[in-house]
Design a protein around this motif. Structure first.
Motif, PDB file in Angstrom:
ATOM      1  N   VAL A  93       0.846  -1.203   0.000  1.00 33.67           N
ATOM      2  CA  VAL A  93       0.000   0.000   0.000  1.00 33.67           C
ATOM      3  C   VAL A  93       0.879   1.249   0.000  1.00 33.67           C
ATOM      4  N   GLU A  94       1.900   1.238   0.831  1.00 32.48           N
ATOM      5  CA  GLU A  94       2.816   2.382   0.901  1.00 32.48           C
ATOM      6  C   GLU A  94       3.550   2.588  -0.426  1.00 32.48           C
ATOM      7  N   ALA A  95       3.965   1.498  -1.061  1.00 25.58           N
ATOM      8  CA  ALA A  95       4.662   1.601  -2.343  1.00 25.58           C
ATOM      9  C   ALA A  95       3.732   2.157  -3.420  1.00 25.58           C
ATOM     10  N   PHE A  96       2.471   1.725  -3.410  1.00 26.01           N
ATOM     11  CA  PHE A  96       1.499   2.261  -4.360  1.00 26.01           C
ATOM     12  C   PHE A  96       1.276   3.756  -4.127  1.00 26.01           C
ATOM     13  N   GLU A  97       1.174   4.151  -2.858  1.00 30.88           N
ATOM     14  CA  GLU A  97       0.976   5.566  -2.546  1.00 30.88           C
ATOM     15  C   GLU A  97       2.168   6.401  -3.017  1.00 30.88           C
ATOM     16  N   THR A  98       3.364   5.892  -2.788  1.00 27.58           N
ATOM     17  CA  THR A  98       4.565   6.598  -3.228  1.00 27.58           C
ATOM     18  C   THR A  98       4.599   6.703  -4.743  1.00 27.58           C
ATOM     19  N   GLN A  99       4.272   5.618  -5.404  1.00 27.84           N
ATOM     20  CA  GLN A  99       4.248   5.639  -6.872  1.00 27.84           C
ATOM     21  C   GLN A  99       3.225   6.664  -7.365  1.00 27.84           C
ATOM     22  N   LYS A 100       2.079   6.704  -6.741  1.00 29.38           N
ATOM     23  CA  LYS A 100       1.040   7.653  -7.157  1.00 29.38           C
ATOM     24  C   LYS A 100       1.511   9.089  -6.942  1.00 29.38           C
ATOM     25  N   LYS A 101       2.192   9.341  -5.836  1.00 28.23           N
ATOM     26  CA  LYS A 101       2.724  10.687  -5.585  1.00 28.23           C
ATOM     27  C   LYS A 101       3.699  11.090  -6.682  1.00 28.23           C
ATOM     28  N   TYR A 102       4.605  10.185  -7.030  1.00 24.39           N
ATOM     29  CA  TYR A 102       5.584  10.485  -8.074  1.00 24.39           C
ATOM     30  C   TYR A 102       4.896  10.684  -9.428  1.00 24.39           C
ATOM     31  N   GLU A 103       3.880   9.872  -9.698  1.00 28.31           N
ATOM     32  CA  GLU A 103       3.149  10.043 -10.952  1.00 28.31           C
ATOM     33  C   GLU A 103       2.450  11.401 -10.996  1.00 28.31           C
ATOM     34  N   ASN A 104       1.881  11.813  -9.856  1.00 28.66           N
ATOM     35  CA  ASN A 104       1.232  13.121  -9.802  1.00 28.66           C
ATOM     36  C   ASN A 104       2.238  14.244 -10.019  1.00 28.66           C
ATOM     37  N   VAL A 105       3.411  14.122  -9.427  1.00 28.39           N
ATOM     38  CA  VAL A 105       4.463  15.128  -9.627  1.00 28.39           C
ATOM     39  C   VAL A 105       4.872  15.156 -11.094  1.00 28.39           C
ATOM     40  N   ALA A 106       5.071  13.995 -11.688  1.00 30.73           N
ATOM     41  CA  ALA A 106       5.469  13.923 -13.097  1.00 30.73           C
ATOM     42  C   ALA A 106       4.388  14.518 -13.998  1.00 30.73           C
ATOM     43  N   ASP A 107       3.117  14.235 -13.697  1.00 32.32           N
ATOM     44  CA  ASP A 107       2.027  14.806 -14.488  1.00 32.32           C
ATOM     45  C   ASP A 107       1.991  16.323 -14.347  1.00 32.32           C
ATOM     46  N   GLY A 108       2.176  16.805 -13.133  1.00 33.03           N
ATOM     47  CA  GLY A 108       2.204  18.255 -12.912  1.00 33.03           C
ATOM     48  C   GLY A 108       3.342  18.918 -13.668  1.00 33.03           C
ATOM     49  N   LEU A 109       4.518  18.299 -13.633  1.00 33.85           N
ATOM     50  CA  LEU A 109       5.654  18.853 -14.374  1.00 33.85           C
ATOM     51  C   LEU A 109       5.406  18.829 -15.883  1.00 33.85           C
ATOM     52  N   ALA A 110       4.810  17.759 -16.370  1.00 35.77           N
ATOM     53  CA  ALA A 110       4.511  17.670 -17.802  1.00 35.77           C
ATOM     54  C   ALA A 110       3.514  18.760 -18.198  1.00 35.77           C
ATOM     55  N   ARG A 111       2.493  18.971 -17.357  1.00 32.89           N
ATOM     56  CA  ARG A 111       1.527  20.041 -17.642  1.00 32.89           C
ATOM     57  C   ARG A 111       2.199  21.402 -17.628  1.00 32.89           C
ATOM     58  N   ARG A 112       3.087  21.616 -16.659  1.00 31.79           N
ATOM     59  CA  ARG A 112       3.799  22.896 -16.600  1.00 31.79           C
ATOM     60  C   ARG A 112       4.689  23.090 -17.820  1.00 31.79           C
ATOM     61  N   ARG A 113       5.305  22.018 -18.269  1.00 32.07           N
ATOM     62  CA  ARG A 113       6.145  22.118 -19.475  1.00 32.07           C
ATOM     63  C   ARG A 113       5.297  22.497 -20.696  1.00 32.07           C
ATOM     64  N   VAL A 114       4.127  21.880 -20.811  1.00 31.60           N
ATOM     65  CA  VAL A 114       3.234  22.199 -21.934  1.00 31.60           C
ATOM     66  C   VAL A 114       2.764  23.646 -21.838  1.00 31.60           C
ATOM     67  N   LEU A 115       2.374  24.066 -20.645  1.00 30.93           N
ATOM     68  CA  LEU A 115       1.921  25.454 -20.461  1.00 30.93           C
ATOM     69  C   LEU A 115       3.047  26.439 -20.751  1.00 30.93           C
ATOM     70  N   GLU A 116       4.250  26.111 -20.309  1.00 29.93           N
ATOM     71  CA  GLU A 116       5.393  26.987 -20.557  1.00 29.93           C
ATOM     72  C   GLU A 116       5.691  27.069 -22.051  1.00 29.93           C
ATOM     73  N   ALA A 117       5.619  25.944 -22.739  1.00 32.24           N
ATOM     74  CA  ALA A 117       5.849  25.942 -24.195  1.00 32.24           C
ATOM     75  C   ALA A 117       4.768  26.761 -24.888  1.00 32.24           C
ATOM     76  N   ALA A 118       3.522  26.614 -24.453  1.00 31.35           N
ATOM     77  CA  ALA A 118       2.433  27.395 -25.052  1.00 31.35           C
ATOM     78  C   ALA A 118       2.622  28.881 -24.757  1.00 31.35           C
ATOM     79  N   ARG A 119       3.069  29.215 -23.548  1.00 27.98           N
ATOM     80  CA  ARG A 119       3.305  30.615 -23.195  1.00 27.98           C
ATOM     81  C   ARG A 119       4.408  31.203 -24.071  1.00 27.98           C
ATOM     82  N   ARG A 120       5.487  30.422 -24.270  1.00 28.03           N
ATOM     83  CA  ARG A 120       6.575  30.899 -25.127  1.00 28.03           C
ATOM     84  C   ARG A 120       6.110  31.085 -26.572  1.00 28.03           C
ATOM     85  N   ASP A 121       5.319  30.120 -27.058  1.00 25.24           N
ATOM     86  CA  ASP A 121       4.793  30.242 -28.421  1.00 25.24           C
ATOM     87  C   ASP A 121       3.912  31.474 -28.554  1.00 25.24           C
ATOM     88  N   ASN A 122       3.061  31.718 -27.570  1.00 28.07           N
ATOM     89  CA  ASN A 122       2.189  32.891 -27.606  1.00 28.07           C
ATOM     90  C   ASN A 122       3.003  34.177 -27.538  1.00 28.07           C
TER      91      ASN A 122
END
Length: 140
Positions: A93-122
């Motif tokens: 259970v703890e390993a799943f929770e840790t994995q989910k936390k890391y996945e959420n961080v990775a998703d957040g970073l990916a979204r920020r990268r996309v937003l930053e790229a869109a901001r630069r393009d704009n």
């Protein structure tokens, strides 16, 4: 591979490692439980044998004492395995929770990268529009 992807991958490996450990523990639990079932079957078979051969009843108390000792051993093993299984389930259970936390961080970073790229393009498009508007007004 970025550091966030590496963390997700490591967390996934940890989940799989704990999952394998839990499977091994569950197999040991099944072996201990099967040992108890076999022991009960042996006691029943011996009782049937004693009914057919009264002379064998002389050895029955010793047989039952041995069975009692084996049962105590199997029960103690089963108790340890059950405790280990509970710990492994908690670790999973703890390993799943840790994995989910890391996945959420990775998703957040990916979204920020996309937003930053869109901001630069704009920003580039705005700059190009301003330059064209400046040329158009300078030429008029």
């Amino acid at each position: 591979m970025s550091w966030d992807e590496s963390l997700v991958r490591i967390a996934g490996y940890e989940v799989e490692t704990v999952r394998k450990r839990l499977a091994e523990i569950m197999a040991r639990r099944e072996v201990a439980e099967m040992g108890l079932v076999v022991l009960d079957a042996q006691i029943e078979a011996e009782a049937d044998f004693i009914r057919s051969d009264p002379v064998a009843a002389f050895h029955h108390p010793g047989f039952l004492a041995g069975c009692k000792a084996r049962r105590m051993t199997l029960l103690s093993v089963l108790e340890l395995v059950l405790a280990e299984e509970a710990g492994a389930r908690d670790a999973l259970v703890e390993a799943f929770e840790t994995q989910k936390k890391y996945e959420n961080v990775a998703d957040g970073l990916a979204r920020r990268r996309v937003l930053e790229a869109a901001r630069r393009d704009n920003a580039e498009l705005d700059e190009m529009g301003i330059l064209r508007a400046g040329r158009a007004s300078a030429g008029a």
